[in-house]
Design a protein around this motif. Structure first.
Motif, PDB file in Angstrom:
ATOM      1  N   HIS A  58       3.030  -9.838  -0.904  1.00 24.95           N
ATOM      2  CA  HIS A  58       2.682 -10.679   0.244  1.00 24.95           C
ATOM      3  C   HIS A  58       2.506 -12.105  -0.246  1.00 24.95           C
ATOM      4  O   HIS A  58       2.162 -12.325  -1.402  1.00 24.95           O
ATOM      5  CB  HIS A  58       1.368 -10.219   0.867  1.00 24.95           C
ATOM      6  CG  HIS A  58       1.548  -9.080   1.799  1.00 24.95           C
ATOM      7  ND1 HIS A  58       1.982  -9.263   3.085  1.00 24.95           N
ATOM      8  CD2 HIS A  58       1.370  -7.758   1.630  1.00 24.95           C
ATOM      9  CE1 HIS A  58       2.058  -8.084   3.678  1.00 24.95           C
ATOM     10  NE2 HIS A  58       1.698  -7.142   2.822  1.00 24.95           N
TER      11      HIS A  58
ATOM     12  N   TYR B 135      -1.690  -9.137  -3.527  1.00 23.28           N
ATOM     13  CA  TYR B 135      -1.496  -7.692  -3.695  1.00 23.28           C
ATOM     14  C   TYR B 135      -2.705  -6.939  -3.155  1.00 23.28           C
ATOM     15  O   TYR B 135      -3.792  -7.495  -3.044  1.00 23.28           O
ATOM     16  CB  TYR B 135      -1.229  -7.351  -5.162  1.00 23.28           C
ATOM     17  CG  TYR B 135      -2.404  -7.511  -6.118  1.00 23.28           C
ATOM     18  CD1 TYR B 135      -2.861  -8.775  -6.477  1.00 23.28           C
ATOM     19  CD2 TYR B 135      -3.029  -6.398  -6.680  1.00 23.28           C
ATOM     20  CE1 TYR B 135      -3.915  -8.926  -7.367  1.00 23.28           C
ATOM     21  CE2 TYR B 135      -4.078  -6.547  -7.570  1.00 23.28           C
ATOM     22  CZ  TYR B 135      -4.521  -7.807  -7.908  1.00 23.28           C
ATOM     23  OH  TYR B 135      -5.566  -7.958  -8.783  1.00 23.28           O
ATOM     24  N   TYR B 136      -2.461  -5.687  -2.816  1.00 23.32           N
ATOM     25  CA  TYR B 136      -3.533  -4.868  -2.266  1.00 23.32           C
ATOM     26  C   TYR B 136      -4.285  -4.159  -3.380  1.00 23.32           C
ATOM     27  O   TYR B 136      -3.665  -3.566  -4.255  1.00 23.32           O
ATOM     28  CB  TYR B 136      -2.962  -3.822  -1.308  1.00 23.32           C
ATOM     29  CG  TYR B 136      -2.615  -4.410   0.026  1.00 23.32           C
ATOM     30  CD1 TYR B 136      -3.598  -4.603   0.993  1.00 23.32           C
ATOM     31  CD2 TYR B 136      -1.324  -4.807   0.319  1.00 23.32           C
ATOM     32  CE1 TYR B 136      -3.293  -5.159   2.217  1.00 23.32           C
ATOM     33  CE2 TYR B 136      -1.015  -5.366   1.546  1.00 23.32           C
ATOM     34  CZ  TYR B 136      -2.003  -5.532   2.480  1.00 23.32           C
ATOM     35  OH  TYR B 136      -1.714  -6.094   3.690  1.00 23.32           O
ATOM     36  N   ARG B 137      -5.605  -4.264  -3.309  1.00 16.16           N
ATOM     37  CA  ARG B 137      -6.417  -3.562  -4.290  1.00 16.16           C
ATOM     38  C   ARG B 137      -7.216  -2.494  -3.546  1.00 16.16           C
ATOM     39  O   ARG B 137      -7.943  -2.807  -2.597  1.00 16.16           O
ATOM     40  CB  ARG B 137      -7.388  -4.528  -4.982  1.00 16.16           C
ATOM     41  CG  ARG B 137      -6.673  -5.658  -5.702  1.00 16.16           C
ATOM     42  CD  ARG B 137      -7.643  -6.514  -6.479  1.00 16.16           C
ATOM     43  NE  ARG B 137      -8.245  -5.751  -7.554  1.00 16.16           N
ATOM     44  CZ  ARG B 137      -9.533  -5.456  -7.628  1.00 16.16           C
ATOM     45  NH1 ARG B 137     -10.362  -5.869  -6.705  1.00 16.16           N
ATOM     46  NH2 ARG B 137     -10.002  -4.755  -8.633  1.00 16.16           N
TER      47      ARG B 137
ATOM     48  N   LEU C 180       0.159 -15.371   0.415  1.00 17.93           N
ATOM     49  CA  LEU C 180      -1.128 -15.621   1.042  1.00 17.93           C
ATOM     50  C   LEU C 180      -1.375 -17.109   1.207  1.00 17.93           C
ATOM     51  O   LEU C 180      -1.342 -17.858   0.246  1.00 17.93           O
ATOM     52  CB  LEU C 180      -2.263 -15.063   0.171  1.00 17.93           C
ATOM     53  CG  LEU C 180      -2.232 -13.595  -0.195  1.00 17.93           C
ATOM     54  CD1 LEU C 180      -3.408 -13.250  -1.077  1.00 17.93           C
ATOM     55  CD2 LEU C 180      -2.259 -12.745   1.054  1.00 17.93           C
TER      56      LEU C 180
ATOM     57  N   ARG D 289       0.834  -1.209   0.000  1.00 16.86           N
ATOM     58  CA  ARG D 289       0.000   0.000   0.000  1.00 16.86           C
ATOM     59  C   ARG D 289       0.869   1.259   0.000  1.00 16.86           C
ATOM     60  O   ARG D 289       2.012   1.229   0.419  1.00 16.86           O
ATOM     61  CB  ARG D 289      -0.885   0.011   1.249  1.00 16.86           C
ATOM     62  CG  ARG D 289      -1.949  -1.029   1.245  1.00 16.86           C
ATOM     63  CD  ARG D 289      -2.309  -1.436   2.628  1.00 16.86           C
ATOM     64  NE  ARG D 289      -1.183  -2.104   3.277  1.00 16.86           N
ATOM     65  CZ  ARG D 289      -1.195  -2.534   4.521  1.00 16.86           C
ATOM     66  NH1 ARG D 289      -2.244  -2.359   5.258  1.00 16.86           N
ATOM     67  NH2 ARG D 289      -0.133  -3.135   5.043  1.00 16.86           N
TER      68      ARG D 289
ATOM     69  N   GLU E  97      -8.536  -4.421  -0.239  1.00 17.35           N
ATOM     70  CA  GLU E  97      -8.719  -5.856  -0.025  1.00 17.35           C
ATOM     71  C   GLU E  97      -7.462  -6.519  -0.581  1.00 17.35           C
ATOM     72  O   GLU E  97      -6.897  -6.059  -1.570  1.00 17.35           O
ATOM     73  CB  GLU E  97      -9.985  -6.385  -0.703  1.00 17.35           C
ATOM     74  CG  GLU E  97      -9.966  -6.347  -2.211  1.00 17.35           C
ATOM     75  CD  GLU E  97     -11.234  -6.928  -2.835  1.00 17.35           C
ATOM     76  OE1 GLU E  97     -12.195  -7.196  -2.104  1.00 17.35           O
ATOM     77  OE2 GLU E  97     -11.226  -7.100  -4.055  1.00 17.35           O
ATOM     78  N   ILE E  98      -7.039  -7.550   0.093  1.00 11.73           N
ATOM     79  CA  ILE E  98      -5.841  -8.231  -0.391  1.00 11.73           C
ATOM     80  C   ILE E  98      -6.295  -9.386  -1.276  1.00 11.73           C
ATOM     81  O   ILE E  98      -7.153 -10.165  -0.903  1.00 11.73           O
ATOM     82  CB  ILE E  98      -4.902  -8.647   0.764  1.00 11.73           C
ATOM     83  CG1 ILE E  98      -3.574  -9.122   0.218  1.00 11.73           C
ATOM     84  CG2 ILE E  98      -5.516  -9.653   1.701  1.00 11.73           C
ATOM     85  CD1 ILE E  98      -2.447  -9.117   1.225  1.00 11.73           C
ATOM     86  N   SER E  99      -5.763  -9.397  -2.482  1.00 14.28           N
ATOM     87  CA  SER E  99      -6.242 -10.358  -3.484  1.00 14.28           C
ATOM     88  C   SER E  99      -5.105 -11.222  -3.989  1.00 14.28           C
ATOM     89  O   SER E  99      -3.944 -10.814  -3.995  1.00 14.28           O
ATOM     90  CB  SER E  99      -6.835  -9.606  -4.675  1.00 14.28           C
ATOM     91  OG  SER E  99      -7.838  -8.749  -4.226  1.00 14.28           O
ATOM     92  N   THR E 100      -5.472 -12.376  -4.448  1.00  9.56           N
ATOM     93  CA  THR E 100      -4.492 -13.313  -4.989  1.00  9.56           C
ATOM     94  C   THR E 100      -4.112 -12.908  -6.415  1.00  9.56           C
ATOM     95  O   THR E 100      -4.988 -12.551  -7.197  1.00  9.56           O
ATOM     96  CB  THR E 100      -5.123 -14.721  -5.043  1.00  9.56           C
ATOM     97  OG1 THR E 100      -5.654 -15.004  -3.755  1.00  9.56           O
ATOM     98  CG2 THR E 100      -4.137 -15.774  -5.433  1.00  9.56           C
ATOM     99  N   ILE E 101      -2.843 -12.990  -6.730  1.00  8.78           N
ATOM    100  CA  ILE E 101      -2.435 -12.828  -8.132  1.00  8.78           C
ATOM    101  C   ILE E 101      -2.854 -14.110  -8.837  1.00  8.78           C
ATOM    102  O   ILE E 101      -2.488 -15.210  -8.407  1.00  8.78           O
ATOM    103  CB  ILE E 101      -0.918 -12.590  -8.255  1.00  8.78           C
ATOM    104  CG1 ILE E 101      -0.551 -11.252  -7.604  1.00  8.78           C
ATOM    105  CG2 ILE E 101      -0.471 -12.632  -9.720  1.00  8.78           C
ATOM    106  CD1 ILE E 101       0.908 -10.853  -7.718  1.00  8.78           C
TER     107      ILE E 101
ATOM    108  N   GLN F  33     -17.668   0.013  -3.840  1.00  8.30           N
ATOM    109  CA  GLN F  33     -17.291  -1.164  -3.044  1.00  8.30           C
ATOM    110  C   GLN F  33     -16.919  -0.749  -1.619  1.00  8.30           C
ATOM    111  O   GLN F  33     -17.226  -1.444  -0.657  1.00  8.30           O
ATOM    112  CB  GLN F  33     -16.086  -1.875  -3.675  1.00  8.30           C
ATOM    113  CG  GLN F  33     -16.388  -2.515  -5.005  1.00  8.30           C
ATOM    114  CD  GLN F  33     -15.106  -2.948  -5.680  1.00  8.30           C
ATOM    115  OE1 GLN F  33     -14.193  -2.143  -5.891  1.00  8.30           O
ATOM    116  NE2 GLN F  33     -15.025  -4.219  -6.000  1.00  8.30           N
TER     117      GLN F  33
END
Lengths: 165, 244
Positions: free
Chosen positions: B64, B79-81, B66, B17, B160-164, B87
């Protein structure tokens, strides 16, 4: 000598019983300190006293480290884990676009995701750590037979469970 | 003597972030170092693909790892989105709703226990008051979180932390057949660095088939005492991308 060997044996046994490497290493320092303290306890020469107090210091540090390891869980990536969401958010066009999906594929995947979420609502698919690729794949396909291979793969990565390629 | 390659194109993908100190370090290290260094803060996987397609020689990744649950077998890159306004307000309103419902439920439970539960077995066992006290502590914690949501600043971003997803690496593999594919080195800092390639077979294949050198972040001494492997970022590690 007998005292030394029994302390050593107890220390080795307890060290191997430690659940994780962090605790084991910390406890090993404590145990080594304890062994040294016992070894030097009867030696009243200046060297022996130095050995005794150094061992006592190592033992104390090891003890504190052991307690601290148990207290903190020994992980250094705890922050990242804490921030991992409990709920996997639904797929969005933006998220899929950021990950290289074209519009048409993204729309198809989002539609599948919505159907899948509806199909498991109230009947949540539980993925246990012991689940292997077959059970996850089977689980998804039982709950949602229309899932495409791409969707199953994508869900598996998001859930953190392998699916056979 | 090593000759500095002035034409080396380095992409720095910082998936952290904006407010994180890694971002500050990235900016400090790569600021005013010329156009050969391209920095993406709050990067997205698409930026990675873009770098490869534009002929990056070296890619620096700060991400990160996960694991959805502790025993999870696959550890992916995350990664942070930043959430878009709709939303963001939806999430805040959901959180608000959740906390107020929970608070009501707990109040009811405490009231019920205090009135009808007085003669219960729990009280007889002397655990009755302890239980109410623990509920009250939980309630206080919940209330604090509720107020934090209520007073969440308008201008503060929510993530929100999302998966690549593996797709991006499939796209990279396709791009690798194009003429301007020059990727030679990947420098990656993430927790569980040895495991993060597992869910991405295309990335592994790409690395192997093109002989891309992989260098991990600094493995701290703490790893030795920890059950978890990590590869962290330091300013010195970042600066290595400048020294050619």
């Amino acid at each position: 000598m007998k005292k030394f060997i029994s302390t050593l044996l107890i220390a080795i046994t307890l060290t191997t019983a430690m659940p994780r490497r962090s605790e084991a290493m910390a406890f090993l320092s404590f145990a080594a300190g304890a062994v040294g303290t016992v070894w030097f306890s009867d030696d009243h020469t200046p060297g022996g006293r130095l050995g005794f107090w150094s061992s006592a210091a190592v033992m104390t540090a090891g003890f504190l480290a052991t307690v601290s390891c148990f207290w903190t869980g020994g992980g250094t990536c705890a922050l990242a884990k804490e921030e991992t969401p409990r709920n996997i958010p639904g797929l969005t066009p933006e998220y899929l676009a950021e990950n290289g999906y074209d519009g048409a594929t993204a729309a198809a995947l989002i539609a599948q995701d919505q159907t899948f979420i509806e199909s498991i609502r109230g009947n949540l698919l539980v993925v246990e750590p012991s689940d292997n690729s077959q059970t996850l794949g089977a689980g998804i396909r039982t709950k949602f037979p229309a899932a495409s291979e791409e969707y199953v793969q994508l869900l598996a990565v998001r859930l953190g469970v392998p699916v056979a390629q | 003597m090593k000759v500095r390659n002035f034409f080396l194109f380095v992409c720095v993908l910082n998936f952290e972030r904006q407010a994180h100190f890694y971002t500050q370090w990235v900016n400090e290290v790569f600021a005013n170092k010329g156009s050969q260094y391209r920095v993406y803060n709050e990067a997205t996987p698409a930026n990675w693909l873009e770098c490869i397609q534009q002929g990056a020689d070296e890619v620096v990744v700060i991400a990160h790892s996960l694991a959805i649950k502790d025993g999870g077998k696959v550890i992916s890159l995350g990664y942070y989105r930043q959430l878009e306004p709709p939303q963001r307000s939806e999430l805040l309103s959901k959180a608000h709703q959740y906390f107020s419902t929970e608070l009501e439920r707990m109040d009811q439970e405490i009231r019920d226990l205090e009135t009808s539960g007085r003669n219960s077995f729990e009280r007889h066992q002397n655990r009755y008051q302890d239980y109410i006290n623990s509920l009250k502590i939980q309630r206080r914690d919940l209330e604090a979180r509720f107020h934090r949501v209520e007073a969440f600043p308008e201008d503060k971003p929510l993530y929100e932390i999302s998966t690549i997803l593996p797709k991006i690496f499939q796209r990279m593999k396709e791009s690798s057949k194009a003429g301007n594919f020059k990727w030679k080195k990947l420098r990656i800092a993430a927790c569980n660095p040895d495991k993060v390639f597992e869910p991405y077979p295309e990335l592994r294949e790409l690395i192997q088939s093109h002989g891309i050198e992989v260098e991990y972040g600094v493995r701290p001494l703490l790893n030795y005492f920890s059950s978890e492997e990590t590869a962290i970022v330091t300013k010195g590690w970042l600066e290595k991308s400048l020294r050619r």
